[in-house]
Design an enzyme around this catalytic site. Sequence first.
Site, PDB file in Angstrom:
ATOM      1  NE  ARG A  67     -24.491 -16.769 -18.989  1.00  0.00           N
ATOM      2  CZ  ARG A  67     -24.313 -18.051 -18.662  1.00  0.00           C
ATOM      3  NH1 ARG A  67     -23.087 -18.530 -18.544  1.00  0.00           N
ATOM      4  NH2 ARG A  67     -25.341 -18.839 -18.466  1.00  0.00           N
ATOM      5  CE  LYS A  80     -25.344   1.892 -32.688  1.00  0.00           C
ATOM      6  NZ  LYS A  80     -26.157   2.758 -33.561  1.00  0.00           N
ATOM      7  CD  GLU A 120     -22.271   5.147 -43.446  1.00  0.00           C
ATOM      8  OE1 GLU A 120     -22.067   6.157 -42.752  1.00  0.00           O
ATOM      9  OE2 GLU A 120     -23.338   4.508 -43.407  1.00  0.00           O
ATOM     10  CE  LYS A 135     -19.121   3.960 -35.373  1.00  0.00           C
ATOM     11  NZ  LYS A 135     -19.694   2.943 -36.257  1.00  0.00           N
ATOM     12  CD  GLU A 173     -27.746   5.616 -31.811  1.00  0.00           C
ATOM     13  OE1 GLU A 173     -26.812   4.967 -32.303  1.00  0.00           O
ATOM     14  OE2 GLU A 173     -28.830   5.770 -32.352  1.00  0.00           O
ATOM     15  NE  ARG A 187     -22.557   4.338 -31.699  1.00  0.00           N
ATOM     16  CZ  ARG A 187     -21.896   3.216 -31.494  1.00  0.00           C
ATOM     17  NH1 ARG A 187     -21.550   2.864 -30.276  1.00  0.00           N
ATOM     18  NH2 ARG A 187     -21.571   2.427 -32.492  1.00  0.00           N
ATOM     19  CG  ASN A 220     -27.984   7.046 -37.106  1.00  0.00           C
ATOM     20  OD1 ASN A 220     -27.463   6.104 -37.703  1.00  0.00           O
ATOM     21  ND2 ASN A 220     -28.447   6.950 -35.873  1.00  0.00           N
ATOM     22  CG  HIS A 230     -27.508   6.886 -41.816  1.00  0.00           C
ATOM     23  ND1 HIS A 230     -26.450   7.738 -42.021  1.00  0.00           N
ATOM     24  CD2 HIS A 230     -26.987   5.634 -41.865  1.00  0.00           C
ATOM     25  CE1 HIS A 230     -25.338   7.027 -42.177  1.00  0.00           C
ATOM     26  NE2 HIS A 230     -25.637   5.746 -42.094  1.00  0.00           N
ATOM     27  CG  HIS A 283     -31.885   3.841 -42.551  1.00  0.00           C
ATOM     28  ND1 HIS A 283     -31.637   4.270 -41.269  1.00  0.00           N
ATOM     29  CD2 HIS A 283     -30.837   3.065 -42.892  1.00  0.00           C
ATOM     30  CE1 HIS A 283     -30.481   3.774 -40.866  1.00  0.00           C
ATOM     31  NE2 HIS A 283     -29.977   3.043 -41.831  1.00  0.00           N
ATOM     32  CG  HIS A 340     -25.910   1.853 -45.977  1.00  0.00           C
ATOM     33  ND1 HIS A 340     -27.111   2.122 -45.370  1.00  0.00           N
ATOM     34  CD2 HIS A 340     -24.953   2.395 -45.174  1.00  0.00           C
ATOM     35  CE1 HIS A 340     -26.893   2.789 -44.242  1.00  0.00           C
ATOM     36  NE2 HIS A 340     -25.589   2.963 -44.106  1.00  0.00           N
TER      37      HIS A 340
HETATM   38  P1  NAD Z   1     -20.340  -6.468 -47.048  1.00  0.00           P
HETATM   39  O1  NAD Z   1     -19.804  -6.879 -45.755  1.00  0.00           O
HETATM   40  O2  NAD Z   1     -21.507  -7.224 -47.596  1.00  0.00           O
HETATM   41  O3  NAD Z   1     -19.166  -6.487 -48.120  1.00  0.00           O
HETATM   42  C1  NAD Z   1     -19.440  -6.151 -49.469  1.00  0.00           C
HETATM   43  C2  NAD Z   1     -18.875  -7.196 -50.452  1.00  0.00           C
HETATM   44  O4  NAD Z   1     -17.484  -7.016 -50.578  1.00  0.00           O
HETATM   45  C3  NAD Z   1     -19.080  -8.643 -50.013  1.00  0.00           C
HETATM   46  O5  NAD Z   1     -19.486  -9.407 -51.109  1.00  0.00           O
HETATM   47  C4  NAD Z   1     -17.701  -9.067 -49.532  1.00  0.00           C
HETATM   48  O6  NAD Z   1     -17.503 -10.443 -49.666  1.00  0.00           O
HETATM   49  C5  NAD Z   1     -16.804  -8.272 -50.465  1.00  0.00           C
HETATM   50  N1  NAD Z   1     -15.471  -7.959 -49.933  1.00  0.00           N
HETATM   51  C6  NAD Z   1     -15.157  -7.606 -48.682  1.00  0.00           C
HETATM   52  N2  NAD Z   1     -13.869  -7.259 -48.586  1.00  0.00           N
HETATM   53  C7  NAD Z   1     -13.338  -7.416 -49.817  1.00  0.00           C
HETATM   54  C8  NAD Z   1     -12.045  -7.182 -50.355  1.00  0.00           C
HETATM   55  N3  NAD Z   1     -11.052  -6.678 -49.622  1.00  0.00           N
HETATM   56  N4  NAD Z   1     -11.860  -7.458 -51.682  1.00  0.00           N
HETATM   57  C9  NAD Z   1     -12.880  -7.903 -52.438  1.00  0.00           C
HETATM   58  N5  NAD Z   1     -14.123  -8.124 -51.998  1.00  0.00           N
HETATM   59  C10 NAD Z   1     -14.343  -7.881 -50.697  1.00  0.00           C
HETATM   60  O7  NAD Z   1     -20.792  -4.930 -47.056  1.00  0.00           O
HETATM   61  P2  NAD Z   1     -20.300  -3.680 -46.166  1.00  0.00           P
HETATM   62  O8  NAD Z   1     -20.793  -2.505 -46.940  1.00  0.00           O
HETATM   63  O9  NAD Z   1     -18.889  -3.752 -45.762  1.00  0.00           O
HETATM   64  O10 NAD Z   1     -21.160  -3.815 -44.831  1.00  0.00           O
HETATM   65  C11 NAD Z   1     -22.548  -3.676 -44.832  1.00  0.00           C
HETATM   66  C12 NAD Z   1     -23.089  -4.146 -43.503  1.00  0.00           C
HETATM   67  O11 NAD Z   1     -22.509  -3.381 -42.463  1.00  0.00           O
HETATM   68  C13 NAD Z   1     -24.590  -3.995 -43.359  1.00  0.00           C
HETATM   69  O12 NAD Z   1     -25.138  -5.208 -42.911  1.00  0.00           O
HETATM   70  C14 NAD Z   1     -24.766  -2.903 -42.303  1.00  0.00           C
HETATM   71  O13 NAD Z   1     -25.917  -3.104 -41.518  1.00  0.00           O
HETATM   72  C15 NAD Z   1     -23.497  -3.062 -41.501  1.00  0.00           C
HETATM   73  N6  NAD Z   1     -23.082  -1.841 -40.795  1.00  0.00           N
HETATM   74  C16 NAD Z   1     -22.811  -1.935 -39.475  1.00  0.00           C
HETATM   75  C17 NAD Z   1     -22.392  -0.818 -38.765  1.00  0.00           C
HETATM   76  C18 NAD Z   1     -22.053  -0.932 -37.311  1.00  0.00           C
HETATM   77  O14 NAD Z   1     -21.810   0.103 -36.652  1.00  0.00           O
HETATM   78  N7  NAD Z   1     -22.008  -2.113 -36.772  1.00  0.00           N
HETATM   79  C19 NAD Z   1     -22.243   0.416 -39.418  1.00  0.00           C
HETATM   80  C20 NAD Z   1     -22.515   0.485 -40.782  1.00  0.00           C
HETATM   81  C21 NAD Z   1     -22.934  -0.648 -41.459  1.00  0.00           C
END
Ligand code: NAD
Length: 333
Positions: free
Chosen positions: A110, A132, A174, A202, A212, A216, A220, A223, A227, A239
């Site tokens: 939990r 999130k 972003e 942020k 949100e 918040r 977006n 976005h 999206h 993205h």
């Molecule tokens: P990701 O986590 O897939 O990372 C991208 C690639 O980079 C992966 O292959 C990873 O293994 C590699 N990588 C990571 N760090 C590295 C480093 N230092 N050196 C070399 N390679 C490295 O992609 P991302 O863009 O970081 O995240 C995307 C995800 O984040 C999506 O699923 C999205 O929904 C989520 N997201 C969440 C929020 C939130 O508020 N929670 C906000 C925006 C996005």
Amino acid sequence: MIELEVPLGDRSYRVLVGAGARHRLKEVLPAGVQRVAVVTQESIPVTVDPGVEHRVFIIGEGEHGKDLGTVEDLCRDWAEWGLTRGDCVVAVGGGVVTDTAGFAAAIYHRGIPVVHVATTLLGQVDAAVGGKTGVNLPEGKNLVGAFWQPAAVICDTDVLATLPPREYRNGQGEMAKYAFLGVDRLADLPLEEAVAACVACKAEVVGADEREGGRRAILNYGHTLGHALETAGDYDLRHGEAVAIGLIYAAELALRLGRVDAARVAEHRRVVASYDLPMNLPSGSDPAELIALFARDKKAINGITFVLDGPNGVELVEVIDQAVLLAALEAIQ
Ligand code: NAD
């Protein structure tokens, strides 16, 4: 090193930003933690030392690794090891790792504490901060999740050196968004200060509206089209690239609604171009399909809702006039 705080009363937490910040992990762990479950991916060349007994748990790559199966595997492995609520999860990775490990931490026993060590630019300026968490279902992205604030976040700018160029640009999409949410001269700042400025923005927004209920939603910005392009898409867009096109679209839309002037649109184009991000719709985009997707956006309650710039800054606006939506799409073709 720049130290910031996400202000959430007794759940407030620190965000450390800067070169070598990962070496301060031990210092930000909750008091009394005896064991740490480090969650990461095979391809991430970043190691951390929590300074207490720890084990590393590897999850799969990409959006396919971000699912309920991975969450179950993590929870079962932690249970087998005997992880307790007095221990801590440390997520070392991009948004895929922090979203998935964060959600597993939110529901295991939990809820146990989690610290995020963000290793992508997108993770540092966005995904790791704000609480999130969640995973995908076959029916759609991020459909299951929880608000679960981390105990701390570490944004070590040194680890970004190994990020593939495309992933770096993904984060810049972003980042560009924050230039219109009140962060001045973002593109001129050194990396550490730029990441910290985005996190501070942020943190302020999340502190004011954690779940949100209203404000918040401005995070977006860019976005809605972003999206739609990702959903429509066989386009080869990350993205952040889709969001960049979405920022230009939001500016063109705001212009046609009389909310901003041409100079403000030009400012959007200048910022997005400075990050070498795309500004036009991918060839073959179908405007009618994109407009249909706008109506399915999570923010849409009564009709089509956009986050738009205007005299009061960036805010949520309902846009009903299809001709305006279409004209703004034509402006970015
Ligand atoms: P990701 O986590 O897939 O990372 C991208 C690639 O980079 C992966 O292959 C990873 O293994 C590699 N990588 C990571 N760090 C590295 C480093 N230092 N050196 C070399 N390679 C490295 O992609 P991302 O863009 O970081 O995240 C995307 C995800 O984040 C999506 O699923 C999205 O929904 C989520 N997201 C969440 C929020 C939130 O508020 N929670 C906000 C925006 C996005």
